[in-house]
Design an enzyme around this catalytic site. Structure first.
Site, short mmCIF file in Angstrom:
data_model
loop_
_atom_site.label_atom_id
_atom_site.label_comp_id
_atom_site.label_asym_id
_atom_site.label_seq_id
_atom_site.Cartn_x
_atom_site.Cartn_y
_atom_site.Cartn_z
N SER A 88 0.83 -1.19 0.00
CA SER A 88 0.00 0.00 0.00
C SER A 88 0.88 1.25 0.00
O SER A 88 1.77 1.38 -0.84
CB SER A 88 -0.97 -0.04 1.20
OG SER A 88 -1.96 0.95 1.09
N GLU A 136 -1.33 -2.47 -8.11
CA GLU A 136 -2.60 -2.62 -7.40
C GLU A 136 -2.92 -1.29 -6.75
O GLU A 136 -2.09 -0.37 -6.77
CB GLU A 136 -2.50 -3.73 -6.35
CG GLU A 136 -1.45 -3.51 -5.27
CD GLU A 136 -2.00 -2.85 -4.00
OE1 GLU A 136 -3.21 -2.96 -3.74
OE2 GLU A 136 -1.20 -2.22 -3.30
N HIS A 170 -4.43 -5.24 -1.67
CA HIS A 170 -5.59 -5.11 -0.79
C HIS A 170 -6.65 -6.13 -1.14
O HIS A 170 -7.79 -5.81 -1.47
CB HIS A 170 -6.17 -3.70 -0.90
CG HIS A 170 -5.23 -2.60 -0.53
ND1 HIS A 170 -4.22 -2.16 -1.36
CD2 HIS A 170 -5.13 -1.87 0.61
CE1 HIS A 170 -3.56 -1.19 -0.77
NE2 HIS A 170 -4.08 -0.99 0.43
#
Length: 315
Positions: free
Chosen positions: A123, A220, A285
């Protein structure tokens, strides 16, 4: 006459972990829930590791509530953990936002001098993955964090990280059964990537990676609506950063809107390179978040829906 940026190269691999190793847990980004942290530390301890929680992990910035303490405190925790010779790995507690704010507060000469260590996160931690790659030349692990729900509740997520840390030669082929080709083909390159919004945010900053040329780019994100993903990918396209990319693996797009809309944007923005693109590989995620090494040579096979490592992530 301009020359093309140098291709992405393989990085230095840290040593694998062994029972009894000390691992530091740090919070470079958002605030951490104490109960989740306690549970995650317990999992690490159950693996035979000795977790050490950094001093400011449970802090909250006095004025900016989306940060886990001040920039200086978060940077100091990471710096001290990395430069402690008794610590074999640094594992982030969670993402959120804030890692980008501390990249230039770290002493990269001291980090390089401390030698290779395992670094785990995803992230927002993408900003640190890029910095460790470019400024320290180190392989890192895009993997689950100690106080996140996926790590605490999903057995395959835990096993992917545990196997990578302790028996990296057993982790040879990565990808979930749902993975499938968005664009067919097979390509070889060096893995890099992470959260696409953070990769775009890195453009133009000091020491930013000049290009993904020759790389197997793993992408992502979360919470970015299709039009915002379009904007982010278009920025990477217009900057030339994606020119020469060897292949693209796609992870999860949680809370980014209906997947068919997301998929249409991904196909439109990434489908014109003539390189393999694999979707739904199962990192980031997602309900199961595989640990993906960054900085190692590998082969991306779209039809097989798999990333096959040429070498183990750790030595």
């Amino acid at each position: 006459m301009t020359t093309a940026p140098r291709a992405v190269t393989a990085l230095t691999r840290p040593s694998r972990l062994r029972p009894g190793d000390r691992v530091a847990v740090v919070a470079p980004s958002g605030p951490v829930a104490a109960d989740r942290l306690e549970t995650g530390v317990g999992i690490l301890r159950g693996w035979g590791l000795e977790p050490v929680v950094a001093a400011h992990v449970l802090d909250v910035h006095p004025r900016i509530g989306h940060l886990a303490g001040t920039d200086e405190a978060r940077a100091r925790d990471l710096q001290e953990a990395w430069c402690d010779p008794s610590v074999s790995a640094v594992i982030c507690a969670r993402g959120g936002y804030g890692a980008q704010r501390i990249v230039d507060l770290l002493d990269w000469a001291a980090i390089r001098a401390a030698g290779p260590k395992v670094f785990v996160g995803y992230s927002d931690v993408t900003a640190l993955h890029e910095a460790f790659a470019v400024r320290a030349g180190l392989v890192t692990l895009h993997g689950p964090m100690a106080a996140t729900t996926t790590f605490l509740t999903d057995a395959p997520t835990q096993e992917s990280l545990r196997a990578t840390l302790f028996a990296p030669e057993s982790v040879h082929t990565l990808g979930l059964p749902a993975a499938r080709p968005l664009v067919p083909g097979r390509a070889r390159g060096i893995t890099l990537g992470g959260c696409v919004s953070l990769l775009a945010a890195d453009l133009g900053t000091p020491h930013a990676r000049p290009s993904a040329r020759g790389g197997l780019l793993l992408l992502e994100d979360t919470g970015e609506e299709p039009y915002r993903l379009d904007r982010i990918l278009t920025q990477l396209l217009r900057s030339g950063w994606l020119e020469g990319v060897a292949g693209i693996g796609l992870g999860s797009w949680a809370q980014c809107g209906p997947y068919e809309q997301v998929r249409a944007v991904l196909a439109d923005r990434l489908g014109g390179f003539g390189v393999p693109v694999v979707e739904e590989m199962g990192f980031g995620h997602s309900p199961t978040a595989l640990t993906m090494p960054l900085g190692v040579p590998a082969v991306l096979d779209a039809e097989a829906g798999a990333l096959t490592l040429d070498v183990p992530a750790l030595i």
